[in-house]
Design a protein around this motif. Structure first.
Motif, PDB file in Angstrom:
ATOM      1  N   THR A  20       0.838  -1.205   0.000  1.00  0.00           N
ATOM      2  CA  THR A  20       0.000   0.000   0.000  1.00  0.00           C
ATOM      3  C   THR A  20       0.874   1.257   0.000  1.00  0.00           C
ATOM      4  O   THR A  20       0.612   2.216  -0.737  1.00  0.00           O
ATOM      5  CB  THR A  20      -0.930   0.013   1.221  1.00  0.00           C
ATOM      6  OG1 THR A  20      -1.814  -1.114   1.160  1.00  0.00           O
ATOM      7  CG2 THR A  20      -1.757   1.295   1.264  1.00  0.00           C
ATOM      8  N   ALA A  21       1.938   1.242   0.814  1.00  0.00           N
ATOM      9  CA  ALA A  21       2.854   2.384   0.864  1.00  0.00           C
ATOM     10  C   ALA A  21       3.575   2.553  -0.474  1.00  0.00           C
ATOM     11  O   ALA A  21       3.755   3.677  -0.956  1.00  0.00           O
ATOM     12  CB  ALA A  21       3.869   2.183   1.993  1.00  0.00           C
ATOM     13  N   ALA A  22       3.970   1.421  -1.089  1.00  0.00           N
ATOM     14  CA  ALA A  22       4.650   1.480  -2.381  1.00  0.00           C
ATOM     15  C   ALA A  22       3.726   2.043  -3.451  1.00  0.00           C
ATOM     16  O   ALA A  22       4.139   2.858  -4.282  1.00  0.00           O
ATOM     17  CB  ALA A  22       5.129   0.084  -2.786  1.00  0.00           C
ATOM     18  N   ARG A  23       2.474   1.622  -3.439  1.00  0.00           N
ATOM     19  CA  ARG A  23       1.522   2.112  -4.443  1.00  0.00           C
ATOM     20  C   ARG A  23       1.282   3.611  -4.273  1.00  0.00           C
ATOM     21  O   ARG A  23       1.158   4.340  -5.270  1.00  0.00           O
ATOM     22  CB  ARG A  23       0.210   1.344  -4.336  1.00  0.00           C
ATOM     23  CG  ARG A  23      -0.819   1.779  -5.377  1.00  0.00           C
ATOM     24  CD  ARG A  23      -2.002   0.847  -5.439  1.00  0.00           C
ATOM     25  NE  ARG A  23      -1.640  -0.403  -6.093  1.00  0.00           N
ATOM     26  CZ  ARG A  23      -1.561  -1.586  -5.468  1.00  0.00           C
ATOM     27  NH1 ARG A  23      -1.794  -1.659  -4.171  1.00  0.00           N
ATOM     28  NH2 ARG A  23      -1.219  -2.666  -6.133  1.00  0.00           N
ATOM     29  N   ALA A  24       1.230   4.085  -3.044  1.00  0.00           N
ATOM     30  CA  ALA A  24       1.039   5.519  -2.796  1.00  0.00           C
ATOM     31  C   ALA A  24       2.225   6.317  -3.341  1.00  0.00           C
ATOM     32  O   ALA A  24       2.049   7.383  -3.936  1.00  0.00           O
ATOM     33  CB  ALA A  24       0.867   5.779  -1.302  1.00  0.00           C
ATOM     34  N   ARG A  25       3.434   5.790  -3.160  1.00  0.00           N
ATOM     35  CA  ARG A  25       4.619   6.475  -3.696  1.00  0.00           C
ATOM     36  C   ARG A  25       4.584   6.485  -5.222  1.00  0.00           C
ATOM     37  O   ARG A  25       4.934   7.478  -5.856  1.00  0.00           O
ATOM     38  CB  ARG A  25       5.892   5.789  -3.201  1.00  0.00           C
ATOM     39  CG  ARG A  25       6.164   5.981  -1.708  1.00  0.00           C
ATOM     40  CD  ARG A  25       7.567   5.536  -1.337  1.00  0.00           C
ATOM     41  NE  ARG A  25       7.835   5.739   0.082  1.00  0.00           N
ATOM     42  CZ  ARG A  25       7.748   4.788   0.996  1.00  0.00           C
ATOM     43  NH1 ARG A  25       7.414   3.554   0.629  1.00  0.00           N
ATOM     44  NH2 ARG A  25       7.993   5.037   2.264  1.00  0.00           N
ATOM     45  N   TYR A  26       4.166   5.361  -5.800  1.00  0.00           N
ATOM     46  CA  TYR A  26       4.112   5.302  -7.264  1.00  0.00           C
ATOM     47  C   TYR A  26       3.096   6.294  -7.818  1.00  0.00           C
ATOM     48  O   TYR A  26       3.343   6.955  -8.822  1.00  0.00           O
ATOM     49  CB  TYR A  26       3.754   3.888  -7.728  1.00  0.00           C
ATOM     50  CG  TYR A  26       3.464   3.847  -9.218  1.00  0.00           C
ATOM     51  CD1 TYR A  26       4.479   4.093 -10.138  1.00  0.00           C
ATOM     52  CD2 TYR A  26       2.180   3.607  -9.687  1.00  0.00           C
ATOM     53  CE1 TYR A  26       4.223   4.087 -11.501  1.00  0.00           C
ATOM     54  CE2 TYR A  26       1.916   3.602 -11.050  1.00  0.00           C
ATOM     55  CZ  TYR A  26       2.940   3.846 -11.947  1.00  0.00           C
ATOM     56  OH  TYR A  26       2.684   3.860 -13.287  1.00  0.00           O
ATOM     57  N   GLN A  27       1.953   6.410  -7.181  1.00  0.00           N
ATOM     58  CA  GLN A  27       0.923   7.338  -7.653  1.00  0.00           C
ATOM     59  C   GLN A  27       1.434   8.776  -7.646  1.00  0.00           C
ATOM     60  O   GLN A  27       1.069   9.579  -8.506  1.00  0.00           O
ATOM     61  CB  GLN A  27      -0.335   7.195  -6.808  1.00  0.00           C
ATOM     62  CG  GLN A  27      -1.079   5.892  -7.071  1.00  0.00           C
ATOM     63  CD  GLN A  27      -2.223   5.649  -6.105  1.00  0.00           C
ATOM     64  OE1 GLN A  27      -2.379   6.359  -5.108  1.00  0.00           O
ATOM     65  NE2 GLN A  27      -3.025   4.628  -6.382  1.00  0.00           N
ATOM     66  N   ALA A  28       2.288   9.108  -6.669  1.00  0.00           N
ATOM     67  CA  ALA A  28       2.866  10.456  -6.622  1.00  0.00           C
ATOM     68  C   ALA A  28       3.912  10.645  -7.713  1.00  0.00           C
ATOM     69  O   ALA A  28       4.124  11.761  -8.196  1.00  0.00           O
ATOM     70  CB  ALA A  28       3.491  10.702  -5.245  1.00  0.00           C
ATOM     71  N   LEU A  29       4.547   9.534  -8.120  1.00  0.00           N
ATOM     72  CA  LEU A  29       5.603   9.608  -9.136  1.00  0.00           C
ATOM     73  C   LEU A  29       5.102   9.381 -10.554  1.00  0.00           C
ATOM     74  O   LEU A  29       5.783   9.737 -11.521  1.00  0.00           O
ATOM     75  CB  LEU A  29       6.676   8.546  -8.850  1.00  0.00           C
ATOM     76  CG  LEU A  29       7.590   8.773  -7.649  1.00  0.00           C
ATOM     77  CD1 LEU A  29       8.319   7.485  -7.310  1.00  0.00           C
ATOM     78  CD2 LEU A  29       8.590   9.877  -7.941  1.00  0.00           C
TER      79      LEU A  29
END
Length: 346
Positions: A20-29
Motif C-alpha cells: 500500500t505504501a509502495a503504491r502511494a509512492r508510485y501514484q505520486a511519481l
C-alpha cells in the motif's frame, strides 16, 4: 508461541501494508518521474501473489517462507520507489534554487508589470518546496520551470541593452559566484570513477576564467560575465542531476543489500559511476522474477493498476495507445473485460 498460521497471516499483513505504501509512492511519481516498466509490473504482480497466498487454506512452514520472500521483495520495491521520490525531490529543489538566482538577477535590475507574473509563480514554487509538495511542481500544468527559465533568459537579454555594461557585468559576476559553491558541492559528492566529475570540472574552470576576465577589464566585461553566468546555470543544472543520480544509485545499493536482492551487476562499481539506470533495471528483473506471463494478462494487470485508464497505462509503460486498444479488444472479446467506459474531454 505463535502458530504457523498466525505467522503466515502476520507476514501477509506486513506485506500488504508495504505494498500500500509502495503504491502511494508510485501514484505520486506516476506523472512526474520515469519509473521503469519492470517496477510498474511488480506492483500488479505482487498484488496477484498476495491474493494467491491469501487463498491458501492449509498453511505449512514452506508457505510462511514463500510469504516472507514475497514480503521482502515488496519491501525492496517500496525502497526503490522511496529512492525515486528522493531523486525527484533533489532535482526539483535544485531547479527551484537555480530559478531563484535567475529571478534575483532580473529583480535586482528590473521592476514593473513584466516581472509581476514571474514573481508570483516563483513564490508558488517556493511555497510548494517549503511544504514538501514537490510532485505538485513536476505535474503542474500552470507552472513550468523550463518556461519560467526561458522567460527570465529573454528578460536578461533585454536588460543588457538598457543598462551600462560595467554595472550589469558586476551584477552578473556576483550571481555567478553565488552559484559556484553549490556546483562544487555537487561535484565533490561524485565518485572518482564518475566520468561527469572530470568533464564538469573542466567546464567549471572555464566559467571561473570568464569571471576573472570580467573582473579585470571594462571593455567587453559584460560579454565575459554573461558567458560565465549562462555557463554556471548550465553547470548547476547538469551537476545537480549527476549528483541526484549518484545519490539514487547509493540509495538503491542500500535497498539491494538490506533486502538481499540478487543482481548480476557489481553494486559498488555502479555506485562509483553513478549508474542508477543499471541498478534500476536489474532490481526490476529481480523483483518480477523470470516467470513468463502473457501479454494480455500483463495488460490486464497494468490497466487494473492504473484504474482502467488507457492514457495512464500508456504513459507508464512501453505500450502505445494503439497496442493497448488492440489488447483491450481481445480481452473484451474473450469476456475478461466486461465493460468499457469512455470519457469525453470537457
Amino acid at each position: 508461541m505463535e502458530s504457523v498460521t498466525d505467522t503466515f497471516e502476520s507476514t501477509l499483513d506486513d506485506a500488504r501494508e508495504s505494498l500500500t505504501a509502495a503504491r502511494a509512492r508510485y501514484q505520486a511519481l506516476e506523472q512526474t518521474e520515469t519509473v521503469p516498466h519492470s517496477i510498474v509490473d511488480a506492483l500488479s504482480s505482487f498484488e496477484r501473489e498476495l491474493e494467491e497466498l491469501d487463498d491458501r487454506l492449509d498453511v505449512h512452514g514452506k508457505d510462511v517462507e514463500i510469504a516472507e520472500r514475497v514480503s521482502g521483495r515488496i519491501e525492496a520495491l517500496s525502497g526503490v520507489l522511496s529512492a525515486l521520490t528522493e531523486h525527484q525531490k533533489t532535482v526539483i529543489e535544485s531547479d527551484v534554487r537555480r530559478l531563484e538566482k535567475e529571478w534575483e538577477l532580473v529583480d535586482s535590475v528590473e521592476d514593473g508589470p513584466s516581472t509581476a507574473a514571474i514573481e508570483q509563480n516563483y513564490a508558488i514554487l517556493t511555497k510548494l518546496v517549503e511544504t514538501g509538495r514537490h510532485e505538485r511542481i513536476a505535474s503542474s500544468e500552470r507552472i513550468d520551470i523550463d518556461e519560467l527559465e526561458a522567460e527570465l533568459m529573454a528578460m536578461r537579454h533585454e536588460t543588457r541593452a538598457r543598462h551600462l555594461d560595467g554595472e550589469y557585468a558586476t551584477v552578473l559576476v556576483e550571481h555567478t559566484e553565488e552559484l559556484l559553491p553549490e556546483i562544487h558541492e555537487f561535484l565533490s559528492a561524485l565518485g572518482d570513477e564518475n566520468d561527469d566529475r572530470t568533464s564538469f570540472a573542466d567546464g567549471l574552470k572555464l566559467v571561473k576564467q570568464r569571471v576573472e576576465q570580467a573582473k579585470s577589464r571594462d571593455e567587453g566585461a559584460v560579454d565575459d560575465a554573461s558567458v560565465a553566468f549562462e555557463g554556471a546555470l548550465m553547470l548547476h543544472y547538469t551537476t545537480a542531476r549527476s549528483y541526484a543520480s549518484h545519490a539514487l544509485a547509493s540509495a538503491l545499493a542500500s535497498t539491494i543489500r538490506d533486502t538481499d536482492l540478487s543482481i548480476q551487476a557489481n553494486i559498488d562499481e555502479c555506485v562509483a559511476r553513478g549508474d542508477s539506470s543499471r541498478l534500476l533495471e536489474e532490481i526490476g528483473e529481480a523483483l518480477t522474477g523470470e516467470a513468463a506471463q502473457s501479454t494480455a494478462g500483463r495488460v490486464k494487470r497494468l490497466l487494473a493498476e492504473h484504474d482502467g485508464s488507457v492514457m495512464r497505462t500508456a504513459a507508464a509503460t512501453e505500450f502505445d495507445i494503439d497496442d493497448l486498444l488492440d489488447h483491450i479488444t481481445t480481452l473484451y472479446d474473450d469476456g475478461t473485460i466486461t465493460d468499457i467506459t469512455i470519457h469525453f474531454e470537457q
